[in-house]
Design an enzyme around this catalytic site. Structure first.
Site, PDB file in Angstrom:
ATOM      1  N   HIS A 187      34.911 -31.256 -17.029  1.00  0.00           N
ATOM      2  CA  HIS A 187      34.939 -32.719 -17.118  1.00  0.00           C
ATOM      3  C   HIS A 187      36.086 -33.317 -16.304  1.00  0.00           C
ATOM      4  O   HIS A 187      36.082 -34.503 -16.015  1.00  0.00           O
ATOM      5  CB  HIS A 187      35.003 -33.182 -18.575  1.00  0.00           C
ATOM      6  N   ASP A 196      32.388 -26.205 -20.260  1.00  0.00           N
ATOM      7  CA  ASP A 196      33.454 -27.096 -19.791  1.00  0.00           C
ATOM      8  C   ASP A 196      34.549 -26.355 -19.030  1.00  0.00           C
ATOM      9  O   ASP A 196      35.740 -26.530 -19.296  1.00  0.00           O
ATOM     10  CB  ASP A 196      34.060 -27.886 -20.949  1.00  0.00           C
ATOM     11  N   SER A 251      44.005 -32.409 -19.985  1.00  0.00           N
ATOM     12  CA  SER A 251      42.858 -31.512 -19.894  1.00  0.00           C
ATOM     13  C   SER A 251      42.978 -30.604 -18.672  1.00  0.00           C
ATOM     14  O   SER A 251      43.296 -31.063 -17.574  1.00  0.00           O
ATOM     15  CB  SER A 251      41.558 -32.311 -19.795  1.00  0.00           C
TER      16      SER A 251
END
Length: 446
Positions: free
Chosen positions: A80, A110, A181
């Site tokens: 993402h 992911d 992230s």
């Protein structure tokens, strides 16, 4: 009559005791500080392996964090974070920029892998699975602030955050936020124990619960992406909900399995003969207690290309075989149209972008939800120049926009400003991810 512990005629004894106590205090403080300094140095050493990701276009959009992997010419991050980009600008710990190419991505698990030939940095050594209560450290660039170090402890193991994703996350309480992230999670020895991937669903910012993909899962996924052996997780075309006690009572059965709410036309589930109202109670030889169990059953059966299901239909248990091979016909994916190649429009005129101009180059209309409106253009603006060039109203109407365009506007009172008009902008940036359905959190989409 009370007696003194140390008679006054021996003051030297008091001095000696004070010196001994002082020495003990110094040793205690040193013993506490020395390991902390050593630990800090060890953690800081990992900074050289952490990178910042930016879009490889003129917008230089901040994407998130990543870290060096393998031989030093690979970077691992979240899918993402990489988004749909094929090329990504990598900024290393020294501020040097490198061009990276995405060579593997898994949107369900992911994880994305980026090849960065010009980057030669040492990877972070892998560590063992930490235990609850173990100290951990998170490194990343939260909220685009630059490299940031936060500390916490492992809160729990094996958290399945999304029922349709076969990943059991490490839960910890080191602060991470959008931008963190893709950054590494380290143990006290500076070893990689996970990749920070998300925070508690329902909140955009840190609320004390952070999730990281474990180093073991990461090694398996990255290795499979690099050598192209990782099988993609299929979209079944199913909408499920757990059989709660209330649902079970209504059906006259024990509370077990998952109830099919919907089967999407043309999807794998329909090809297998599944119907709305069926109850899945077993998959690949395993009992299904929750929808999340199905994800791990699918993951384990991918190599076989199909999976045996136990289904209750009309009160009777039947066997169904679910194949993972995609249908030959075009299928609507659950979150958009997958596999379709959309032709990119190569040029636009102002009118097709939501702008209508009068003979003075004044904006008389801005369409709702148009690229012009999103760029910040409003009614009564006057277009003075496009990419630095003055054009007449007639020329502006005939102008073909073939790339992101800089427009100089004049507003009421004579104020001027520039806006970027980009019809191809995807609007992607830092964003929260989550599979929860806010109307009904029980629904799980496969």
């Amino acid at each position: 009559m009370s007696k003194r512990l140390f008679p006054a005629r021996h003051p030297s004894i008091l001095r000696q005791v004070a010196q001994v106590l002082g020495a003990l205090v110094v040793l205690t403080i040193f013993a506490a500080i020395a390991p902390s300094k050593a630990k800090a140095a060890t953690i800081a050493g990992a900074y050289d392996s952490v990178v910042i990701l930016r879009s490889a276009d003129n917008k230089n959009r901040f994407l998130g964090s990543g870290f060096v992997w393998g031989d030093g010419a690979l970077v691992v991050t979240n899918d993402h974070v990489a988004g749909m980009a094929e090329s990504i600008r990598i900024v290393d710990a020294k501020g040097m920029e490198h061009q990276g190419e995405v060579i593997g991505r898994d949107p369900v698990r992911d994880v994305a892998v980026i090849s960065v030939p010009g980057l030669k940095a040492a990877p972070i050594p892998l560590g063992p699975l930490p235990a609850p209560g173990d100290e951990v450290w998170a490194i990343g660039a939260p909220l685009e602030l630059g490299m940031t170090l936060t500390r916490g402890v492992i809160s729990a193991h094996a958290r399945q955050v999304e029922a349709a994703v076969p990943i059991r996350f490490l839960q910890h309480d080191a602060a991470v936020n959008p931008g963190s992230s893709g950054g590494p999670l380290l143990d006290s020895a500076g070893r990689l124990v996970g990749m920070n991937s998300r925070i508690a669903d329902g909140s955009r910012y840190y609320v004390g619960i952070s999730y990281a993909i474990s180093a073991d899962d990461l090694a398996r996924i990255v290795g499979g992406l690099v050598d192209e052996t990782l099988l993609p997780f299929p979209k079944l075309g199913l909408q499920l909900r757990p059989v709660t006690r209330e649902i079970a009572a209504a059906l006259g059965m024990e509370p077990k399995g998952v109830l099919i709410d919907r089967v999407y036309p043309g999807a794998l589930a329909e090809s297998a003969g599944l119907h709305a109202g069926d109850i899945l109670v077993g998959a690949a030889g395993r009992d299904l207690e929750t929808a999340g169990d199905l994800a791990f059953a699918i993951d384990a059966a991918l190599g076989a290309g199909q999976m045996a299901l136990r289904v209750i239909r009309g009160g009777q248990e039947i066997a169904v075989t679910l194949g993972f091979a995609p249908a030959t016909s075009s299928v609507l994916a659950l979150r958009g149209i997958e596999g379709a190649v959309l032709n990119r429009v190569s040029s636009y005129r102002f009118e097709s972008l939501g702008l209508v101009l009068d003979d003075d180059a004044r904006v008389t209309t801005v369409s709702e939800n148009s690229p012009a409106l999103f760029a910040g253009i409003i009614r009564s603006d006057i277009i003075l120049a496009v990419n630095g060039k003055r054009l007449s109203a007639g020329d502006l109407r005939k102008l073909e926009i073939t790339a992101p365009t800089l427009i100089l506007l004049q507003r009421g009172g004579g104020a001027t400003l520039h806006v970027m008009l980009d019809p191809w902008d995807t609007g992607e940036g830092i964003r929260a991810i989550g599979g929860a359905n806010v109307l009904d959190p029980a629904i799980v989409v496969f």
